[in-house]
Design a protein around this motif. Sequence first.
Motif, PDB file in Angstrom:
ATOM      1  N   ILE A  46      43.316  38.504  45.462  1.00  0.00           N
ATOM      2  CA  ILE A  46      42.027  39.156  45.253  1.00  0.00           C
ATOM      3  C   ILE A  46      41.659  40.040  46.435  1.00  0.00           C
ATOM      4  N   TRP A  47      42.047  39.624  47.662  1.00  0.00           N
ATOM      5  CA  TRP A  47      41.766  40.444  48.826  1.00  0.00           C
ATOM      6  C   TRP A  47      42.597  41.726  48.808  1.00  0.00           C
ATOM      7  N   LYS A  48      43.838  41.635  48.376  1.00  0.00           N
ATOM      8  CA  LYS A  48      44.659  42.845  48.248  1.00  0.00           C
ATOM      9  C   LYS A  48      44.066  43.778  47.201  1.00  0.00           C
ATOM     10  N   TYR A  49      43.624  43.211  46.092  1.00  0.00           N
ATOM     11  CA  TYR A  49      43.006  44.009  45.017  1.00  0.00           C
ATOM     12  C   TYR A  49      41.767  44.747  45.544  1.00  0.00           C
ATOM     13  N   ARG A  50      40.919  44.035  46.283  1.00  0.00           N
ATOM     14  CA  ARG A  50      39.706  44.647  46.816  1.00  0.00           C
ATOM     15  C   ARG A  50      40.031  45.771  47.801  1.00  0.00           C
ATOM     16  N   ALA A  51      41.055  45.564  48.643  1.00  0.00           N
ATOM     17  CA  ALA A  51      41.430  46.587  49.616  1.00  0.00           C
ATOM     18  C   ALA A  51      41.947  47.839  48.915  1.00  0.00           C
ATOM     19  N   LEU A  52      42.753  47.639  47.888  1.00  0.00           N
ATOM     20  CA  LEU A  52      43.301  48.783  47.166  1.00  0.00           C
ATOM     21  C   LEU A  52      42.217  49.529  46.383  1.00  0.00           C
ATOM     22  N   LYS A  53      41.269  48.800  45.848  1.00  0.00           N
ATOM     23  CA  LYS A  53      40.180  49.433  45.101  1.00  0.00           C
ATOM     24  C   LYS A  53      39.266  50.220  46.039  1.00  0.00           C
ATOM     25  N   SER A  54      39.227  49.807  47.289  1.00  0.00           N
ATOM     26  CA  SER A  54      38.395  50.496  48.265  1.00  0.00           C
ATOM     27  C   SER A  54      39.282  51.368  49.161  1.00  0.00           C
ATOM     28  N   ASP A  55      38.905  51.551  50.413  1.00  0.00           N
ATOM     29  CA  ASP A  55      39.673  52.413  51.311  1.00  0.00           C
ATOM     30  C   ASP A  55      39.939  51.757  52.658  1.00  0.00           C
ATOM     31  N   TYR A  56      39.942  50.415  52.709  1.00  0.00           N
ATOM     32  CA  TYR A  56      40.117  49.731  53.986  1.00  0.00           C
ATOM     33  C   TYR A  56      41.412  48.946  54.029  1.00  0.00           C
TER      34      TYR A  56
END
Length: 359
Positions: A334-344
Amino acid sequence: MGVPCASFTTCYQVKTRRSGYSEFRCRYIAPLRSATSLRLAPTIPNASYAFRTDCNASLVMTDSCSFSSGTMNSRGTNEIEFPYRKFLSNMICYMMMQNELFTDDWRTTDINVDSLWLIDKRDNSGKHENKYHGNFVPQIPYQLVKRYTGEGDVVLELFAGSGTTLYECEKLNRDYIGFDINDEMIGRVRQKMSDTKNIGFVINNCDVADSDKFDFCMEKSLRLIQKAKCDFLIAHPPYLDIVKFTEKKEDLSRISDLDLFIEKFVLAMKNALHYLQKGKYFAVVVGDVYKNSEVVPLGFYAMNAIKQNFKCKMKGIIVKNIEGNRGKIGAQGIWKYRALKSDYYLFKHEYIFVFKKEF
């Protein structure tokens, strides 16, 4: 001329005209009395020394591991003599490693001297447990304490948390003085250490930014363990208000403003550094944070604040990987998903800044 004495452990080397280098070791030293052989002489802590024999002089060893040379007469006592009854002369001593941290078992030691520490998993042996959000891996204090202190030395810790450094001090036979304001954790750590007999330790429930209270606790702690000052300082502060550890207003983990946080952090370091011996080492373990859609390089701010406010030399910038973060265990996807969806990018590093105190 003073009486040669020392109370440390390590090895040193002496070069004579007849036998070349000879190496001697000892664990505890009392004052010398008319020693007629170097084999009776004391050793110097955590270093290797060489002495050249050119002119009449003699060595005086002191508890601070300093050296002085001067002339002496042929009937002098309380001085070190060569095995062939020549007095030591022109003690030009040089530390082979330029400091007192050199160890004669350097080939086999597990001390990590690299600036990148890749630790695959935390040490959960003994009293360690990963139940406190924000505690660092035991390998960090183990490495630092083992390298920068000797048995019987005193380690001072700000933000003691769940006792990680204390447990490593117990393992390595170092005395310990710690500070925290989390009542629950202090009680838990004291309970775990209730059967400890090999070291002296004190855990203070005190705001480290309150100078008067800090001084009162430190003076009391030093009296209890019968020491004058500390030999190493380690600080692992909160990363701003990312994790709030208590509801107390003096808790640094409740500060969201960067400038105020650094101000309080510097004050805490000032209080602690007063009790660290000059020439000794201290370390700050800190990571960066992500706030308001951008990276806040908290580690760099903390490092710069120390350099700007204290006379010290920077001895190391170590980057350590983060594995097994308690807040992300079982949720890497889920953390990888959030990073990819954002820009960090996901934080996978922390800094260990090592300094040498010069005041």
